[in-house]
Design an enzyme around this catalytic site. Structure first.
Site, PDB file in Angstrom:
ATOM      1  N   GLY A   1       0.709  -1.189  -0.039  1.00 22.34           N
ATOM      2  CA  GLY A   1       0.036  -0.032  -0.268  1.00 22.34           C
ATOM      3  C   GLY A   1       0.800   1.194   0.152  1.00 22.34           C
ATOM      4  O   GLY A   1       2.100   1.200  -0.031  1.00 22.34           O
TER       5      GLY A   1
ATOM      6  N   HIS B   1      -3.040  14.347  15.567  1.00 24.58           N
ATOM      7  CA  HIS B   1      -1.782  14.944  15.522  1.00 24.58           C
ATOM      8  C   HIS B   1      -1.736  16.248  16.337  1.00 24.58           C
ATOM      9  O   HIS B   1      -0.917  16.763  17.078  1.00 24.58           O
ATOM     10  CB  HIS B   1      -1.438  15.534  14.068  1.00 24.58           C
ATOM     11  CG  HIS B   1      -1.224  14.351  12.923  1.00 24.58           C
ATOM     12  ND1 HIS B   1      -0.752  13.140  13.629  1.00 24.58           N
ATOM     13  CD2 HIS B   1      -1.412  14.349  11.827  1.00 24.58           C
ATOM     14  CE1 HIS B   1      -0.724  12.416  12.446  1.00 24.58           C
ATOM     15  NE2 HIS B   1      -0.986  12.927  11.541  1.00 24.58           N
TER      16      HIS B   1
ATOM     17  N   LEU C   1       1.314   3.717   2.262  1.00 25.64           N
ATOM     18  CA  LEU C   1       2.247   3.854   3.490  1.00 25.64           C
ATOM     19  C   LEU C   1       3.432   3.110   3.354  1.00 25.64           C
ATOM     20  O   LEU C   1       4.401   3.712   3.715  1.00 25.64           O
ATOM     21  CB  LEU C   1       1.155   3.498   4.541  1.00 25.64           C
ATOM     22  CG  LEU C   1       1.959   3.864   5.974  1.00 25.64           C
ATOM     23  CD1 LEU C   1       2.163   5.529   6.338  1.00 25.64           C
ATOM     24  CD2 LEU C   1       1.118   3.261   7.284  1.00 25.64           C
TER      25      LEU C   1
HETATM   26  C1  BG6 Z   1      -1.283  12.020   7.916  1.00 29.23           C
HETATM   27  C2  BG6 Z   1      -2.670  12.407   7.427  1.00 29.23           C
HETATM   28  O1  BG6 Z   1      -1.444  11.433   9.048  1.00 29.23           O
HETATM   29  O2  BG6 Z   1      -0.638  13.258   7.898  1.00 29.23           O
HETATM   30  C3  BG6 Z   1      -2.430  13.287   5.908  1.00 29.23           C
HETATM   31  O3  BG6 Z   1      -3.518  11.203   7.283  1.00 29.23           O
HETATM   32  C4  BG6 Z   1      -1.812  14.224   6.175  1.00 29.23           C
HETATM   33  O4  BG6 Z   1      -3.886  13.600   5.424  1.00 29.23           O
HETATM   34  C5  BG6 Z   1      -0.324  13.747   6.734  1.00 29.23           C
HETATM   35  O5  BG6 Z   1      -1.268  14.916   4.757  1.00 29.23           O
HETATM   36  C6  BG6 Z   1       0.613  15.056   7.187  1.00 29.23           C
HETATM   37  O6  BG6 Z   1       1.947  14.645   7.475  1.00 29.23           O
HETATM   38  P1  BG6 Z   1       3.152  15.320   7.527  1.00 29.23           P
HETATM   39  O7  BG6 Z   1       4.496  14.943   8.117  1.00 29.23           O
HETATM   40  O8  BG6 Z   1       3.619  15.848   6.069  1.00 29.23           O
HETATM   41  O9  BG6 Z   1       2.983  16.778   8.070  1.00 29.23           O
END
Ligand code: BG6
Length: 480
Positions: A21, A235, A23
């Site tokens: 996938g 986050h 990820l």
């Molecule tokens: C992921 C989200 O957890 O974090 C995404 O699912 C987002 O939608 C991404 O784009 C952002 O991560 P980073 O590390 O680029 O800030």
């Protein structure tokens, strides 16, 4: 979280469900290759990929090679890759992969990574149990952990029926970011900082996760998620917890997580009236046209999914009572920026009236999580010359300039920690449940969507949330 020399994890296998996938391709395989190159994978142990595609070991190795070449952070090294590829195995997961996995896995201990959509979690957990693989397994699971409080509880129960909490690693990759970890060192390693880090000095706090990319080809998946579940609940709430937590009694994983939990538990349930949800329409970013969210494949023409959310909340703790916290995140905004800004209270008297100081912003501390990682402190100074004229200036720490090195990828740190059995940077059951609990009133009564053009700062209505002052402008330099 290691504080001394990096250790080699004990012998064990690593199983990745969803191994072909997005990820795995973009993050997990390049991170594992990097760990392998640095000698930080277990001495003995395979990396077993499993997915629905009909690959074999060789096919998986080729897939891994392409992924490292495209997404690896350093130079690709053929020899290092060959050493890494020797560990790679593949088990097709079309039907009933458990018994096949049980045959391939040789070691009594393993980490199982669920890099799959939430709907696959339960069947995989069952499969592990049926194949007798639950014993000896630790499980890494990707957010979102459930889609509301009730489903998060159900998921946690299902996980606990398979493995105990001590063997569960809930990943929020923000915790693996260097600058996020530095927040703790900045706060608890510096006497001056901790003195100002409370309601006595701080008037309000803004936390921002702004992205200048849209939802792109993830429309189908995103329809089920939205910004609240994708970024806010995990986050942003983790950044909030690290910003507000009290010093832990030690740098022990549970002591640290206990303090984060206290913050999440102290968040007053968020009122829907204090939330603005937005969705981007067609616009342009850096001169390039971006289609509106509803134009994307897999998105319904009258979609009610938010691509932006901003809210005001209160943390009812001794240190932060009365300080408003403003959190926002969104896609297709004018710029990419993740930052935490603490705005200090104004001085009690303006002694230098008529010098312009009244119009200047009170002191601010900015933690730049990304890009241009660093920390700055803004204050006023006197301009050189015979008159007292005030100007805003700043002291700045920049990662790039001070350490002359690129921060490691979050997934490298997190995978290494999970293999070591270190829970510090992973989310505990109670953290995720308290985070959902605070947001549940909003989920129960979602405010209506406000539209904003791609390339803007989000819906204008978000301004009304701020009690005094304004959102820090995204289009400007981070400290302007
Ligand atoms: C992921 C989200 O957890 O974090 C995404 O699912 C987002 O939608 C991404 O784009 C952002 O991560 P980073 O590390 O680029 O800030």
């Amino acid at each position: 979280m290691p504080t001394r020399a990096l250790r080699v994890p004990p012998d064990q296998d690593l199983v990745v469900f969803g191994a072909t996938g997005d990820l795995a391709r973009r993050k997990l395989i390049p991170a594992l290759y990097e760990l392998s190159s640095q000698g930080l994978l277990p001495r003995k142990g395979d990396v077993v990929g499993t997915a629905t595609g009909p690959l074999d070991d060789e096919g998986f190795r080729l897939f891994a090679k392409e992924s490292v070449m495209e997404f690896g952070r350093g130079q690709f090294e053929e020899r290092a890759f060959t050493a890494f590829a020797r560990r790679l195995r593949y088990v097709p997961a079309l039907t009933n992969p458990g018994p096949k996995l049980a045959k391939v896995l040789k070691l009594p201990r393993r980490v199982v990574y669920l890099a799959v959509p939430p709907s696959s979690f339960s069947p995989i957990l069952q499969e592990l149990k049926d194949a007798g693989l639950a014993r000896g397994s630790s499980i890494i699971i990707e957010k979102p952990f459930g889609h509301d409080l009730a489903s998060a509880k159900r998921l946690n129960q299902a996980l606990h029926r398979t493995v105990p909490e001590e063997r569960i690693y809930r990943i929020d990759h923000y915790l693996g970011k260097e600058t996020v970890q530095n927040l703790l060192v900045f706060r608890f390693g510096n006497t001056l900082v901790e003195r100002i880090w409370n309601r006595d000095v701080v008037s309000h706090v803004q936390l921002t996760v702004a992205e200048d990319i849209g939802v792109e080809n993830r429309g189908h998946l995103y329809e089920e998620t939205g910004a609240l579940r994708d970024i806010m609940q995990n986050h942003l709430f983790q950044l909030l917890a690290l910003t507000c937590m009290s010093p832990p009694s030690s740098f022990d994983p549970e002591a640290l997580r206990d303090e984060k939990v206290k913050v999440l538990q102290s968040i007053r349930p968020v009122a829907p009236a204090e939330v603005v949800r937005g969705q981007y329409t067609r616009g342009s970013i850096n001169g390039k046209t971006m289609p509106g969210y509803r134009e994307l494949e897999g998105v319904s023409a009258d979609s009610d999914t938010e691509t932006y959310i901003a809210l005001r909340l209160a943390v009812d703790s001794w240190a932060w009572a009365g300080v408003p916290f403003y959190l926002r995140c969104g896609k297709a905004l004018v710029t990419r920026r993740t930052e935490i800004m603490l705005f200090c209270r104004d001085v009690p008297l303006h002694l230098f009236e008529g010098t312009g100081i009244e119009a200047l912003q009170p002191n601010r501390v900015t933690i730049r999580i990304q890009p241009d990682e660093g920390i700055s402190f803004s204050f006023v100074a006197k301009e050189p010359g015979p008159l007292v004229v005030e100007q805003g200036v700043r002291m700045d720490f920049s990662y790039g300039k001070s350490f002359k090195t690129e921060p490691a990828e979050a997934y490298e740190r997190l995978l290494h920690d999970a293999l070591l059995g270190d829970h510090t940077l992973f989310i505990r059951q109670d953290e995720t449940e308290f985070a959902w609990q605070a947001l549940q009133p909003v989920l129960d009564q979602m405010p209506e969507i406000k539209l904003y053009p791609a390339g803007s700062e989000g819906p204008a209505e978000a301004q009304n949330l701020i009690l005094s002052g304004a959102w820090h402008r995204l289009g400007h330099h981070t400290d302007d």
